[in-house]
Structure formats: C-alpha cells, structure tokens
Design an enzyme around this catalytic site. Structure first.
Site, PDB file in Angstrom:
ATOM      1  N   TYR A   1       3.651  86.433 -51.285  1.00 39.37           N
ATOM      2  CA  TYR A   1       3.666  85.213 -52.128  1.00 39.37           C
ATOM      3  C   TYR A   1       3.353  85.509 -53.601  1.00 39.37           C
ATOM      4  O   TYR A   1       4.081  85.030 -54.491  1.00 39.37           O
ATOM      5  CB  TYR A   1       2.695  84.209 -51.508  1.00 39.37           C
ATOM      6  CG  TYR A   1       2.460  82.924 -52.241  1.00 39.37           C
ATOM      7  CD1 TYR A   1       3.338  81.845 -52.122  1.00 39.37           C
ATOM      8  CD2 TYR A   1       1.310  82.746 -53.025  1.00 39.37           C
ATOM      9  CE1 TYR A   1       3.084  80.639 -52.768  1.00 39.37           C
ATOM     10  CE2 TYR A   1       1.060  81.551 -53.671  1.00 39.37           C
ATOM     11  CZ  TYR A   1       1.942  80.501 -53.544  1.00 39.37           C
ATOM     12  OH  TYR A   1       1.683  79.304 -54.195  1.00 39.37           O
TER      13      TYR A   1
ATOM     14  N   SER B   1       1.368  79.479 -60.094  1.00 42.25           N
ATOM     15  CA  SER B   1       0.095  79.561 -59.369  1.00 42.25           C
ATOM     16  C   SER B   1      -0.759  80.594 -60.092  1.00 42.25           C
ATOM     17  O   SER B   1      -0.240  81.446 -60.825  1.00 42.25           O
ATOM     18  CB  SER B   1       0.367  80.041 -57.937  1.00 42.25           C
ATOM     19  OG  SER B   1      -0.853  80.389 -57.287  1.00 42.25           O
TER      20      SER B   1
HETATM   21  N1  LIG Z   1      -1.871  73.495 -53.259  1.00 47.85           N
HETATM   22  C1  LIG Z   1      -2.288  74.537 -53.959  1.00 47.85           C
HETATM   23  O1  LIG Z   1      -3.458  74.947 -53.872  1.00 47.85           O
HETATM   24  C2  LIG Z   1      -1.354  75.250 -54.882  1.00 47.85           C
HETATM   25  C3  LIG Z   1      -1.917  76.169 -55.772  1.00 47.85           C
HETATM   26  C4  LIG Z   1      -1.090  76.859 -56.647  1.00 47.85           C
HETATM   27  C5  LIG Z   1       0.265  76.597 -56.649  1.00 47.85           C
HETATM   28  N2  LIG Z   1       0.779  75.698 -55.777  1.00 47.85           N
HETATM   29  C6  LIG Z   1       2.223  75.489 -55.834  1.00 47.85           C
HETATM   30  O2  LIG Z   1       2.479  74.119 -56.051  1.00 47.85           O
HETATM   31  C7  LIG Z   1       3.712  73.755 -55.433  1.00 47.85           C
HETATM   32  C8  LIG Z   1       3.484  72.561 -54.525  1.00 47.85           C
HETATM   33  O3  LIG Z   1       2.491  72.889 -53.578  1.00 47.85           O
HETATM   34  P1  LIG Z   1       1.770  71.795 -52.661  1.00 47.85           P
HETATM   35  O4  LIG Z   1       0.425  72.314 -52.425  1.00 47.85           O
HETATM   36  O5  LIG Z   1       1.961  70.441 -53.219  1.00 47.85           O
HETATM   37  O6  LIG Z   1       2.623  71.972 -51.324  1.00 47.85           O
HETATM   38  P2  LIG Z   1       2.909  70.950 -50.111  1.00 47.85           P
HETATM   39  O7  LIG Z   1       3.224  71.830 -48.949  1.00 47.85           O
HETATM   40  O8  LIG Z   1       1.829  69.932 -50.006  1.00 47.85           O
HETATM   41  O9  LIG Z   1       4.239  70.216 -50.593  1.00 47.85           O
HETATM   42  C9  LIG Z   1       5.382  70.987 -50.868  1.00 47.85           C
HETATM   43  C10 LIG Z   1       6.626  70.133 -50.686  1.00 47.85           C
HETATM   44  O10 LIG Z   1       7.746  70.996 -50.951  1.00 47.85           O
HETATM   45  C11 LIG Z   1       8.704  70.830 -49.923  1.00 47.85           C
HETATM   46  N3  LIG Z   1       9.466  72.062 -49.762  1.00 47.85           N
HETATM   47  C12 LIG Z   1       8.994  73.257 -49.317  1.00 47.85           C
HETATM   48  N4  LIG Z   1      10.006  74.143 -49.273  1.00 47.85           N
HETATM   49  C13 LIG Z   1      11.111  73.498 -49.688  1.00 47.85           C
HETATM   50  C14 LIG Z   1      12.467  73.888 -49.834  1.00 47.85           C
HETATM   51  N5  LIG Z   1      12.877  75.108 -49.514  1.00 47.85           N
HETATM   52  N6  LIG Z   1      13.362  72.980 -50.310  1.00 47.85           N
HETATM   53  C15 LIG Z   1      12.955  71.722 -50.613  1.00 47.85           C
HETATM   54  N7  LIG Z   1      11.691  71.287 -50.460  1.00 47.85           N
HETATM   55  C16 LIG Z   1      10.776  72.171 -50.005  1.00 47.85           C
HETATM   56  C17 LIG Z   1       7.905  70.485 -48.679  1.00 47.85           C
HETATM   57  O11 LIG Z   1       8.690  69.795 -47.711  1.00 47.85           O
HETATM   58  C18 LIG Z   1       6.773  69.630 -49.252  1.00 47.85           C
HETATM   59  O12 LIG Z   1       7.104  68.250 -49.262  1.00 47.85           O
HETATM   60  C19 LIG Z   1       4.193  75.012 -54.700  1.00 47.85           C
HETATM   61  O13 LIG Z   1       5.128  75.703 -55.493  1.00 47.85           O
HETATM   62  C20 LIG Z   1       2.921  75.838 -54.553  1.00 47.85           C
HETATM   63  O14 LIG Z   1       3.202  77.207 -54.449  1.00 47.85           O
HETATM   64  C21 LIG Z   1       0.009  75.011 -54.897  1.00 47.85           C
END
Ligand SMILES: NC(=O)c1ccc[n+]([C@@H]2O[C@H](COP(=O)([O-])OP(=O)(O)OC[C@H]3O[C@@H](n4cnc5c(N)ncnc54)[C@H](O)[C@@H]3O)[C@@H](O)[C@H]2O)c1
Length: 258
Positions: A156, A143
């Site tokens: 975080y 991120s």
């Molecule tokens: N969306 C954003 O703006 C953003 C920005 C920077 C980084 N990220 C990173 O991208 C990644 C995905 O984010 P997203 O926005 O798609 O999230 P999201 O919440 O839409 O999807 C995340 C998925 O991961 C699964 N998950 C969460 N914890 C888990 C665990 N302990 N074991 C197994 N599965 C688990 C959830 O059930 C979900 O299906 C994350 O690492 C997040 O930190 C997201």
C-alpha cells in the site's frame, strides 16, 4: 456556509462512505454540483439520495475506478448531468497489507490497479475537460503512507508514494493550462477502512487503543476534518497551491517519541 464552491462541478470517487462521503457533503454545503462514483452501488444510491433530498445538484454512477472504460463513460455522463467537470477528487482507495515476501501477484496488482492506476484513469478522462474549461483542479487523497512506512502494510505505501509522485508530475505538466494538482495526506481517520484494519488484529479493542495512544492528541481524525481542508484546496481561495501535499494527521508523522 458561504457558497465557497459555487460554479464547481466536481467528480468524486469513493464517494459512498467515509472520507469521500464527507467531502461530498462538505462540497454540497458550499454549493458545488457533484458527480459521485463508487463501486458499492447500494451505498452510493443512499448517499446520493440523501444529498439530493437537501437540494444538491448531482449525478452518480456505480463504477470501479480500475476499469478505464467505465470511468471514461462516467465522465461523459457527468458532463450531461451536471455540466463540464472542472474539479476531480481521487479519493477511492483500498488497504492491501501484507508481508513483502508473502505478497501475491494478485495483491500487488489489486493494490496498484486501484490506488494508483484508478486515480490515473480519472485524471486522464477528466483533464481534457479541465483544460477546455480554461483550468481546474485535481485533489488526490494520498496518505501519510505516501512518505512514511508502517511495518507490515506492504505494498500500500508504495502505491501512495507513487500517487504523490503523480500529483507532482501532473501539477507541473498542466500548470501552464491553469490546472492545479494537489494531495491531502491523512493519518488515521475514523472510517470503515480503519475499523476493518483494527478488526484484522486478534484484539481489535487493544489495536484501537494502541492507535489512539500513537497520536500526540490521543485521538484520530474525523472524516469531516479531512473534508474541510478538501473544501479549501479545490476553492479559488487556494489558487496558488500546486504540486504539493497537505498532511492532516494531528502531528503524528512529526513526533519522534511519546
Ligand atoms: N481512513 C484512513 O485512516 C485513511 C488514512 C489515509 C488515507 N486514506 C485514504 O482515503 C481514501 C478514502 O478512505 P476511507 O477511509 O474513506 O475508505 P472507506 O473504505 O471508508 O471508503 C472508500 C470508498 O471507496 C470505494 N472504493 C474502493 N475501491 C473502489 C474502486 N476500485 N472503485 C470505486 N470505488 C471504490 C468503496 O466502495 C468505499 O465506498 C482512500 O484513498 C484511503 O487510502 C484513508
């Protein structure tokens, strides 16, 4: 599409929705075999079924990445179902946002168990397969929180800083075995996680509009815009990128002022 990932057998965490799902779809379109992991069993089954119906060779397992033995078992199942894993995408992650002095031990633990140790569990289980395959690739979804700070999001960003550290460390340790380890640092991406974040404000619509205004282009990323970079980064076209991080935030973290 051009079969850019033929021969890749990829273990993807957090694959049921959001960025992980978009990565799975983009990899499937490029002829990769997939093993999908998520702790949300219902959504995972839906995502896997949709991909399988289009002809993708895949397996899946509901598991929590913070459970080391469940991940070890999932990697074993992956080998049986799609063949020896040669790529890993550590995507699963959760927001744990608090004021530093209000952060409970439980919040601290959950943040690091999932966002850092969970990714390590997957690396530890998959690396022996990558090494025995003569090489492979790990892609960590970090991120912009891995190098910048948004107030009131503690702890975080600490976990994401450490995930970037682990990317560099493992990239150096296993380069002699032809294993590349890189990260993507997305800024804001339109997923459920960001909708939940906006909903944590008294006026979610204002929070959303404020987020858009932060960006030089006036919008945030789609999950597909992250996924297309993720295709390149595990492909053989990207063979000399190692121990580094690609920022995809529309320029947000470079801009000093609007
Ligand atoms: N969306 C954003 O703006 C953003 C920005 C920077 C980084 N990220 C990173 O991208 C990644 C995905 O984010 P997203 O926005 O798609 O999230 P999201 O919440 O839409 O999807 C995340 C998925 O991961 C699964 N998950 C969460 N914890 C888990 C665990 N302990 N074991 C197994 N599965 C688990 C959830 O059930 C979900 O299906 C994350 O690492 C997040 O930190 C997201």
């Amino acid at each position: 599409m051009t079969n850019r990932l033929s021969g890749k057998r990829v273990f993807i965490t957090g694959a049921a929705q959001g960025i992980g799902k978009a990565i799975a779809e983009a990899y499937a379109a490029e002829d990769a075999r997939l093993f999908l992991v998520d702790r949300d069993e219902t959504l995972l089954e839906e995502t896997a079924a949709a991909l399988a119906s289009k002809g993708t060779v895949l397996g899946f397992q509901a598991a929590d990445i913070s459970d080391a033995s469940a991940i070890e078992a999932a990697v074993g199942k992956a080998e049986e179902q799609i063949g020896s894993i040669n790529a890993l995408v550590n995507n699963a992650g959760v927001n744990v946002f608090a004021e530093p002095l209000q952060t409970t031990d439980e919040e601290w633990q959950r943040c690091f168990d999932i966002n850092l140790k969970g990714a390590w569990h997957c690396c530890r289980s998959v690396l022996p397969y990558l090494i025995s395959e003569g090489g492979g690739v790990i892609l960590n979804i970090a991120s912009t929180h891995a190098f910048t700070i948004i107030p009131h999001t503690f702890p975080y960003p600490l976990a994401k800083h450490a995930l970037l550290g682990m990317t560099k460390s493992l990239g150096i340790e296993y380069a002699p075995q032809n294993v590349r380890v890189n990260a993507i640092a997305p800024g804001y991406v339109s997923t459920q996680k960001v909708i939940d974040y906006w909903n944590s404000f008294p006026d979610p619509e204002k929070a959303k509009a404020d987020t858009m205004k932060l960006h030089p282009g006036g919008r945030i990323a789609t999950p597909q815009e992250i996924a297309m970079a993720a295709v390149f980064m595990i492909s053989d076209e990207c063979s000399f990128m190692n121990a580094t991080c690609l920022t995809i935030d529309g320029g947000l973290s470079v801009m000093q002022h609007q």
